[in-house]
Design an enzyme around this catalytic site. Structure first.
Site, mmCIF file in Angstrom:
data_model
loop_
_atom_site.group_PDB
_atom_site.id
_atom_site.type_symbol
_atom_site.label_atom_id
_atom_site.label_comp_id
_atom_site.label_asym_id
_atom_site.label_seq_id
_atom_site.Cartn_x
_atom_site.Cartn_y
_atom_site.Cartn_z
ATOM 1 N N ASP A 41 -5.801 -3.976 -2.129
ATOM 2 C CA ASP A 41 -4.781 -3.562 -1.158
ATOM 3 C C ASP A 41 -4.020 -4.758 -0.576
ATOM 4 O OD1 ASP A 41 -3.420 -2.497 1.122
ATOM 5 O OD2 ASP A 41 -4.889 -0.898 1.252
ATOM 6 N N SER A 84 0.838 -1.198 0.000
ATOM 7 C CA SER A 84 0.000 0.000 0.000
ATOM 8 C C SER A 84 0.877 1.253 0.000
ATOM 9 C CB SER A 84 -0.953 -0.053 1.197
ATOM 10 O OG SER A 84 -1.974 0.903 1.088
#
Length: 305
Positions: A184, A71
């Site tokens: 993610d 991320s």
């Protein structure tokens, strides 16, 4: 007669040499240099704290064998691995705003598209392919169908994997890659410590951003969702902690997930946490700087500031 005397002397010397005990081999291991892998966790805006860690490592000449990110950690890791100056990364991180990487594009899979992130990354990164990075780079996303990590390193484009690793479920639309739908990376692994180990690190330093303090009360839907994900990730920490030799945790627990305006404070928090970790890191490096043969991992040690 002279020849006979010489031969007798040689035989006598050989008998004395044969009677000596065999030499004891020196089994003392040679000094070695560890291969340090840096694993940067997610945290959206709070990922700016990673820059503070890198500033201290660079100042103290801590060698980084490889760097992996999830991320927001993937953005910082890629920028640094590509050769971007750490002060330049800090400047961009402090000036960054949500609109730099996202735009409203509501569809059934998410509220926002991340096409702007591609343009943002092309401006920030000095290289855009894994094989061209100055430091080996790894990026981790999550296959939303299987729940398993999707790992990228060694070769290929870095832009799409980073966009995938930053595709926060519900907010960002997932990224399609081959026959997979990616979101993610923190949904499967909060900190990519095992990926750094896979890339050859003998000592893995994980940088994990802590859950927000209880007094930081969510005030909108996204803050509620973010806090829920933080709770789930906190309960699954063992999945990456057991692969870490050292854990650095910058004190950004009072910063909101989208707190870009606190960039300078977050960088300072990263610096303070990294400085506290230096004595242990220098123990690894101190007696071993003259060799490069590698080193077995040490028992896991944890550091939180």
């Amino acid at each position: 007669m002279a020849s006979t005397g010489l031969m007798e002397k040689l035989r006598s010397a050989f008998r004395r040499w044969s009677a000596l005990p065999p030499p004891i081999p020196d089994l003392t291991p040679a000094p070695v240099i560890p291969k340090i892998g840096l694993a940067l966790g997610g945290g959206f805006a709070r990922g700016v704290a990673h820059v503070g860690v890198l500033k201290v490592f660079e100042r103290e000449n801590i060698p980084i064998h490889c760097i992996a990110g999830v991320s927001a950690g993937a953005i910082v890791a890629a920028a640094y691995a590509s050769g971007a100056d750490v002060d330049e990364i800090a400047k961009v991180g402090c000036a960054m705003r949500f609109a730099d990487v996202a735009r409203w594009s509501i569809c059934r899979l998410g509220l926002m598209g991340s096409e702007r992130m591609a343009a943002f990354l092309k401006r920030l990164l000095k290289e855009v392919r894994f094989e061209d990075m100055k430091i080996p780079l790894g990026v981790l996303a999550t296959d939303v169908a299987t729940g398993e990590p999707a790992v990228f390193y060694e070769h290929g484009d870095v832009i799409l994997p980073i966009r995938a690793s930053c595709s926060y479920p519900g907010l960002f639309q997932p990224i399609r890659y081959q026959d997979r739908l990616l979101v993610d990376g923190a949904m499967s692994v909060e900190v990519p410590a095992l990926l750094a180990r896979t890339m050859g690190a003998t000592h893995v330093i994980s940088v994990a951003l802590p859950m927000q303090r209880p007094e930081v009360v969510p005030s909108n839907m996204m803050q509620v969702v973010n806090r829920c994900f933080q709770i789930l990730q906190h309960r699954a920490e063992d999945t990456w902690r057991r692969h870490s030799d050292l854990i650095i945790s910058p004190d950004v627990a009072g910063v909101e997930w989208d707190g870009f305006k606190s960039g300078i404070e977050m960088i300072r928090a990263g610096e303070l946490a990294a400085e506290a970790a230096l004595p242990q890191i220098k123990k690894w490096l101190g007696p071993a700087r003259s060799s490069a043969r590698g080193l077995e991992p040490l028992p896991t040690e944890q550091l939180a500031s």
